[in-house]
Design an enzyme around this catalytic site. Structure first.
Site, PDB file in Angstrom:
ATOM      1  N   TYR A   1       0.828  -1.208   0.000  1.00  0.00           N
ATOM      2  CA  TYR A   1       0.000   0.000   0.000  1.00  0.00           C
ATOM      3  C   TYR A   1       0.864   1.259   0.000  1.00  0.00           C
ATOM      4  O   TYR A   1       0.589   2.227  -0.698  1.00  0.00           O
ATOM      5  CB  TYR A   1      -0.909  -0.010   1.244  1.00  0.00           C
TER       6      TYR A   1
ATOM      7  N   PHE B   1      -7.496  19.280 -25.153  1.00  0.00           N
ATOM      8  CA  PHE B   1      -8.196  18.025 -25.415  1.00  0.00           C
ATOM      9  C   PHE B   1      -9.548  18.082 -24.689  1.00  0.00           C
ATOM     10  O   PHE B   1      -9.707  18.874 -23.770  1.00  0.00           O
ATOM     11  CB  PHE B   1      -7.359  16.829 -24.937  1.00  0.00           C
ATOM     12  N   ASP B   2     -10.510  17.270 -25.114  1.00  0.00           N
ATOM     13  CA  ASP B   2     -11.877  17.433 -24.561  1.00  0.00           C
ATOM     14  C   ASP B   2     -11.955  17.245 -23.048  1.00  0.00           C
ATOM     15  O   ASP B   2     -12.671  17.975 -22.379  1.00  0.00           O
ATOM     16  CB  ASP B   2     -12.922  16.584 -25.311  1.00  0.00           C
TER      17      ASP B   2
ATOM     18  N   ASP C   1       0.667  19.024 -21.432  1.00  0.00           N
ATOM     19  CA  ASP C   1      -0.164  17.831 -21.525  1.00  0.00           C
ATOM     20  C   ASP C   1       0.685  16.892 -22.376  1.00  0.00           C
ATOM     21  O   ASP C   1       0.775  17.026 -23.595  1.00  0.00           O
ATOM     22  CB  ASP C   1      -1.500  18.166 -22.196  1.00  0.00           C
TER      23      ASP C   1
ATOM     24  N   ALA D   1       0.781  13.658 -23.144  1.00  0.00           N
ATOM     25  CA  ALA D   1       0.303  12.329 -23.563  1.00  0.00           C
ATOM     26  C   ALA D   1       1.149  11.705 -24.684  1.00  0.00           C
ATOM     27  O   ALA D   1       1.464  10.525 -24.645  1.00  0.00           O
ATOM     28  CB  ALA D   1      -1.160  12.422 -23.991  1.00  0.00           C
TER      29      ALA D   1
ATOM     30  N   LYS E   1      -1.100   6.520 -23.590  1.00  0.00           N
ATOM     31  CA  LYS E   1      -0.581   6.854 -24.923  1.00  0.00           C
ATOM     32  C   LYS E   1       0.912   6.515 -24.929  1.00  0.00           C
ATOM     33  O   LYS E   1       1.275   5.355 -25.015  1.00  0.00           O
ATOM     34  CB  LYS E   1      -0.825   8.331 -25.256  1.00  0.00           C
TER      35      LYS E   1
ATOM     36  N   HIS F   1     -20.513  13.269 -26.730  1.00  0.00           N
ATOM     37  CA  HIS F   1     -20.211  12.297 -27.792  1.00  0.00           C
ATOM     38  C   HIS F   1     -20.170  10.860 -27.280  1.00  0.00           C
ATOM     39  O   HIS F   1     -20.408   9.926 -28.027  1.00  0.00           O
ATOM     40  CB  HIS F   1     -18.892  12.656 -28.483  1.00  0.00           C
TER      41      HIS F   1
HETATM   42  N1  F0G Z   1      -4.741  14.802 -23.093  1.00  0.00           N
HETATM   43  C1  F0G Z   1      -4.699  14.366 -24.352  1.00  0.00           C
HETATM   44  C2  F0G Z   1      -3.930  15.124 -25.376  1.00  0.00           C
HETATM   45  C3  F0G Z   1      -5.390  13.204 -24.706  1.00  0.00           C
HETATM   46  O1  F0G Z   1      -5.347  12.788 -25.961  1.00  0.00           O
HETATM   47  C4  F0G Z   1      -6.109  12.511 -23.700  1.00  0.00           C
HETATM   48  C5  F0G Z   1      -6.865  11.317 -24.019  1.00  0.00           C
HETATM   49  C6  F0G Z   1      -6.096  13.001 -22.399  1.00  0.00           C
HETATM   50  C7  F0G Z   1      -5.403  14.153 -22.126  1.00  0.00           C
HETATM   51  C8  F0G Z   1      -6.845  12.324 -21.280  1.00  0.00           C
HETATM   52  O2  F0G Z   1      -6.194  11.173 -20.889  1.00  0.00           O
HETATM   53  O3  F0G Z   1      -7.821   9.330 -21.380  1.00  0.00           O
HETATM   54  O4  F0G Z   1      -5.900   8.996 -19.829  1.00  0.00           O
HETATM   55  O5  F0G Z   1      -7.806  10.387 -19.147  1.00  0.00           O
HETATM   56  N2  F0G Z   1      -7.151  10.989 -25.182  1.00  0.00           N
HETATM   57  C9  F0G Z   1      -7.831   9.799 -25.607  1.00  0.00           C
HETATM   58  C10 F0G Z   1      -8.037   9.873 -27.095  1.00  0.00           C
HETATM   59  C11 F0G Z   1      -9.054   9.462 -24.852  1.00  0.00           C
HETATM   60  O6  F0G Z   1      -8.767   9.015 -27.623  1.00  0.00           O
HETATM   61  O7  F0G Z   1      -7.458  10.737 -27.750  1.00  0.00           O
HETATM   62  P1  F0G Z   1      -6.978   9.906 -20.286  1.00  0.00           P
END
Ligand code: F0G
Length: 461
Positions: free
Chosen positions: A75, A127-128, A218, A220, A261, A453
């Site tokens: 833990y 990102f969304d 960010d 990713a 990613k 979406h």
């Molecule tokens: N930032 C970027 C640029 C992303 O592409 C994503 C996720 C996230 C943040 C959020 O990360 O999914 O681990 O919570 N992108 C995925 C996509 C969902 O399909 O592009 P997460």
């Protein structure tokens, strides 16, 4: 996939396989109807080639699977966390490493700590989930990508760059005290997986420094971005990707990361910062919802898989193959006549559905129409990145405003498909291209308030 000399081969062999369950067009017609034409609702077993996302859908290496057996599930203070922390500190160079179950959890914690209902957060393109988490705090999310980044035909090599003048103007307009942080998304997913140049990162940092505004990445797809810098930016051809990553991150004060990613893992994420006080507040919040700071909602074995994945993603043979695969798909689709976001990005090809289907107005969702047709004709699952995802509904009047672009993304999971899978996608899209004028639009018949979406229901018009 060709380089200048020979075919770029997949730099791995396949050790474990997962069968694809075949479906025919009639079956898929029924499946689409049952799932209200929303591909997020379609069961994965009914998909032949799943290009919905590159997030958590890649294959892990034998070294990652072996690493999972080393997972220390203590833990507190597990070995796996120590390896995770030191790997990230070494690659990214940030002081504090906070594990989270995925990227959006890191975002939520970061914005909870740094933003309030008067804050404004610039980014190249949010990102969304980033945008939604900022708006959830009552803050404003600003997209300041350069104009080339909004022009699908521009061949500018770094279309993910932030517009420095727009950034200056935004700071002057809102006031630096209302901008608790600025972000840069590498690569710029919502803008077509396009890279950001080192020169631009440096210029953003120079502006922010004058106003004492911290910069967060960010991160990713940080390794893909670094590889584009190596290929395209003067002065970087002879640097290793690891050195390039190090320099990129040296301009930042922290990052959010989705390890699904470029972490090459199926789950996981992290939040980094150099600020001791913020780190403490972030860890306090982490304990509330994610877990103790040495596991943050992840199993020890996940921490191991990410530690190995972060090393593997820096392998330049892997990155050369990764970028070649995307380029191969992009060049073939362009050859057929598909308008795509040029040049091909890192992890995905984005088809410009507005240009492909001019007879379908934006608010009848041309991206949705193409996406549904790709599933119907070939069992290929893609995602709409257009007015379904980013359209705005005015709550008082019910009026809807379309997004800037109507894209369909074909995202390539890492190390998952062979070239013949990609050739199949190309064949299906070639047949569909000849029938494109017969496609019709959609209307939304049911939708939630946030991130519609994922769950919206559609009817064909
Ligand atoms: N930032 C970027 C640029 C992303 O592409 C994503 C996720 C996230 C943040 C959020 O990360 O999914 O681990 O919570 N992108 C995925 C996509 C969902 O399909 O592009 P997460």
């Amino acid at each position: 996939m060709k380089s200048n000399f020979r075919t770029v081969i997949e730099p791995f062999v396949i050790k474990s396989v997962e069968p694809i369950q075949m479906t025919n067009r009639n079956e898929r017609k029924q499946i689409l109807k049952e799932n209200h034409y929303n591909l997020f609702k379609v069961p994965a077993k009914d998909v032949l080639i799943d290009l919905l996302t590159d997030s958590g859908t890649g294959a892990m290496s034998s070294a990652q699977w072996a690493g999972m057996m080393l997972g220390d599930e203590s833990y507190a203070g597990s070995n796996s966390f120590q390896k995770f922390e030191s790997t990230i500190q070494e690659i990214f160079g940030f002081k504090h490493v906070i594990p989270t179950h995925q990227g959006r959890a890191a975002e939520r914690i970061l914005f909870s700590v740094m933003c309030n209902n008067q804050s404004v957060v610039p980014n190249n393109t949010h990102f969304d989930t980033t945008r939604a988490n900022i708006e959830f705090q009552g803050s404003e999310a600003l997209d300041l990508v350069i104009d080339e980044g909004k022009d699908p035909n521009s061949l500018f090599p770094f279309k993910g760059n932030m517009d420095i003048q727009k950034l200056e103007r935004a700071i002057q307009k809102h006031g630096k005290e209302y901008i608790p942080l600025c972000m840069i998304t590498v690569t710029n997913n919502s803008g077509g997986g396009q890279p950001v140049s080192m020169e631009n990162i440096r210029a953003v940092k120079t502006v922010l420094k004058q106003y004492d505004i911290p910069l967060y990445f960010d991160a990713a797809r940080f390794a893909e971005n670094a590889f584009f810098i190596k290929m395209r930016e003067d002065g970087y051809a002879h640097k290793t990707v690891k050195e390039i990553v190090h320099e990129m991150m040296s301009y930042g004060d922290g990052c959010t990361m989705s390890a699904k990613k470029d972490g090459m893992a199926n789950i996981g994420g992290f939040l980094c910062t150099n600020d001791d006080q913020l780190a403490q507040m972030e860890k306090d919040l982490l304990i509330l919802t994610e877990g103790f700071p040495t596991y943050g909602g992840l199993a020890g074995r996940d921490l191991e898989a990410i530690s190995v994945g972060l090393q593997e993603v820096l392998d330049e043979n892997y990155l050369a193959y990764r970028i070649a695969e995307t380029q191969y798909l992009g060049e073939h689709l362009t050859g057929i006549g598909y308008p795509i976001v040029q040049p091909p990005g890192g992890h995905a090809i984005y088809v410009d559905a507005k240009a492909l289907l001019p007879h379908i107005p934006p608010l009848q969702y041309p991206g949705q129409a193409l996406s549904a047709a790709l599933y119907l004709e070939g069992g290929i699952r893609t995602v709409e990145i257009g007015s379904v995802m980013f359209g705005k509904v005015d709550e008082s009047t019910g009026e809807e405003y379309p997004a800037n672009m109507e894209l369909v993304r074909l995202a390539l999971p890492r190390r998952t498909h062979t070239q013949s899978h990609i050739d199949y996608v190309i064949e299906v899209m070639k047949e569909l291209f000849n029938e494109k004028d017969k496609l019709t639009g959609y209307k939304i018949v049911k939708q939630p308030k946030y991130l519609r979406h994922f769950t919206a229901e559609f009817e064909s018009i």
